[in-house]
Design a protein around this motif. Sequence first.
Motif, PDB file in Angstrom:
ATOM      1  N   SER A   1       0.911  -1.333  -0.134  1.00 58.77           N
ATOM      2  CA  SER A   1      -0.190  -0.068  -0.064  1.00 58.77           C
ATOM      3  C   SER A   1       0.949   1.335   0.045  1.00 58.77           C
ATOM      4  O   SER A   1       1.996   1.184   0.319  1.00 58.77           O
ATOM      5  N   LYS A   2       0.282   2.357  -0.249  1.00 56.41           N
ATOM      6  CA  LYS A   2       1.159   3.682  -0.397  1.00 56.41           C
ATOM      7  C   LYS A   2       1.537   4.142   0.912  1.00 56.41           C
ATOM      8  O   LYS A   2       0.565   3.911   1.955  1.00 56.41           O
ATOM      9  N   GLY A   3       2.830   4.357   1.241  1.00 54.32           N
ATOM     10  CA  GLY A   3       3.306   4.603   2.579  1.00 54.32           C
ATOM     11  C   GLY A   3       3.740   3.293   3.356  1.00 54.32           C
ATOM     12  O   GLY A   3       4.106   3.680   4.587  1.00 54.32           O
ATOM     13  N   GLN A   4       3.553   2.163   2.887  1.00 54.05           N
ATOM     14  CA  GLN A   4       3.988   1.106   3.658  1.00 54.05           C
ATOM     15  C   GLN A   4       5.517   1.147   3.713  1.00 54.05           C
ATOM     16  O   GLN A   4       6.089   1.387   2.719  1.00 54.05           O
ATOM     17  N   LEU A   5       6.018   0.552   4.807  1.00 51.93           N
ATOM     18  CA  LEU A   5       7.397   0.562   5.154  1.00 51.93           C
ATOM     19  C   LEU A   5       7.923  -0.785   4.326  1.00 51.93           C
ATOM     20  O   LEU A   5       7.346  -1.845   4.394  1.00 51.93           O
TER      21      LEU A   5
END
Length: 413
Positions: A209-213
């Motif tokens: 997902s967007k922003g996932q580490l």
Amino acid sequence: MTKTLNLLTSLFMFFLLLGSNSSYSAGGHDGHDDEHQTKAAEGPQGGRLLTEANFAIEVTIFETNIPAEMRLYAYADGKPVEPDALTAKVTLQRLDGQQDDIQFSAEQRYLVSDISIAEPHSYSVDVNVEYQGKHYHWHYDSFEGRVELNERIMGLTGIATDIANSQTLTQKTHLFGVISAPPTARFNVRVPYSGIVSQVLVQQGDAVSKGQLLARVSNKTTLKQYDIISPAAGVVTERFFNNNELILDEILFSIADYRQLYVELSAFPNDIQQLRLDMPVTVFSLHHGETASSSISYIAPQMTEGHIARVRAVISNSSGYWRPGMHVEATVLTAEIPVALAVKKSAIQRYRDMPVVFARYGNTFEVRMLQFGREDDDYIEVTSGLKPGTEYATANSFVLKADVLKSGASHAH
């Protein structure tokens, strides 16, 4: 292959039943006789000769380079009679209940009908003539392209019917192409500083997902650890480093967002002339029968060296079924045309070198010679030759044609 076997099975069953069932019949046509009937008397002009005492009328159909017309030749004591010495009326009773009342006028050595004789030339005929104060009347049947069979035989031979009515033709252009990813759907994840990869948290093929580490990297100079996060939602398509490896100004991951994909289609010059932006497109998988709906979003302004223009549609891929590189077929809806009358193209046979369908009246089928207009993949417009509301054979109509041809019916006049 299955369709071919079904057709062959139906044809075999038909001829097997034909040999043991007497309910089939097909007629000849004016002097149009067949091998099962007594040949009608023939006159000097090659037509049907009707006689009473010393008087005779010869009925012919003349259709060489002109619309078919009926001509009557009269004879008394074996000699020609001038056409203005008699009056005549002929009534044709057709299978569909239509009645043609024909008047005649003198022309050269014969009487000529006041109307054209429409196909098929298949009817019951009543001839009435007045000559020298005496009335003459004859009745005979002149059938062609006609088959009679019952419901049981229809079921065994697989004959199906439909009603001829108005239709909306859906004209389509068929194209082939391939699925591809939009350029904006690809993301390369780089590290901001040189360092050591301390921890990789995703694998190739993982959904993110967007922003996932995604990973942690230790700065080579300061030893400070910083996080690498995903710039977008998508799938990790490439992973280039493992734990404890040195990374400089390089790509750590590639991520692709396949929730929307391009359908890149190939269109030849004839196709391009029919295509417009925003036309509806249905995309078909060549493998599992999946479909997707879209519209044309781009038509290339130039052709390739192979004389092909690129046409593009964008499809939703929320299910994840569609993958870049998949080959597909697409149909583009180019026009919707309402027509007053159309028949299924699968129903059409050829008889006497003309396209026909077999109209049904009770247990009797009879050919109808048709003129056509516009068409789509399944239906074709009928401009003449068939009345709206007529029931006609749609499946296995070749069985009916085979019986007509077997009967030996001719079209001699």
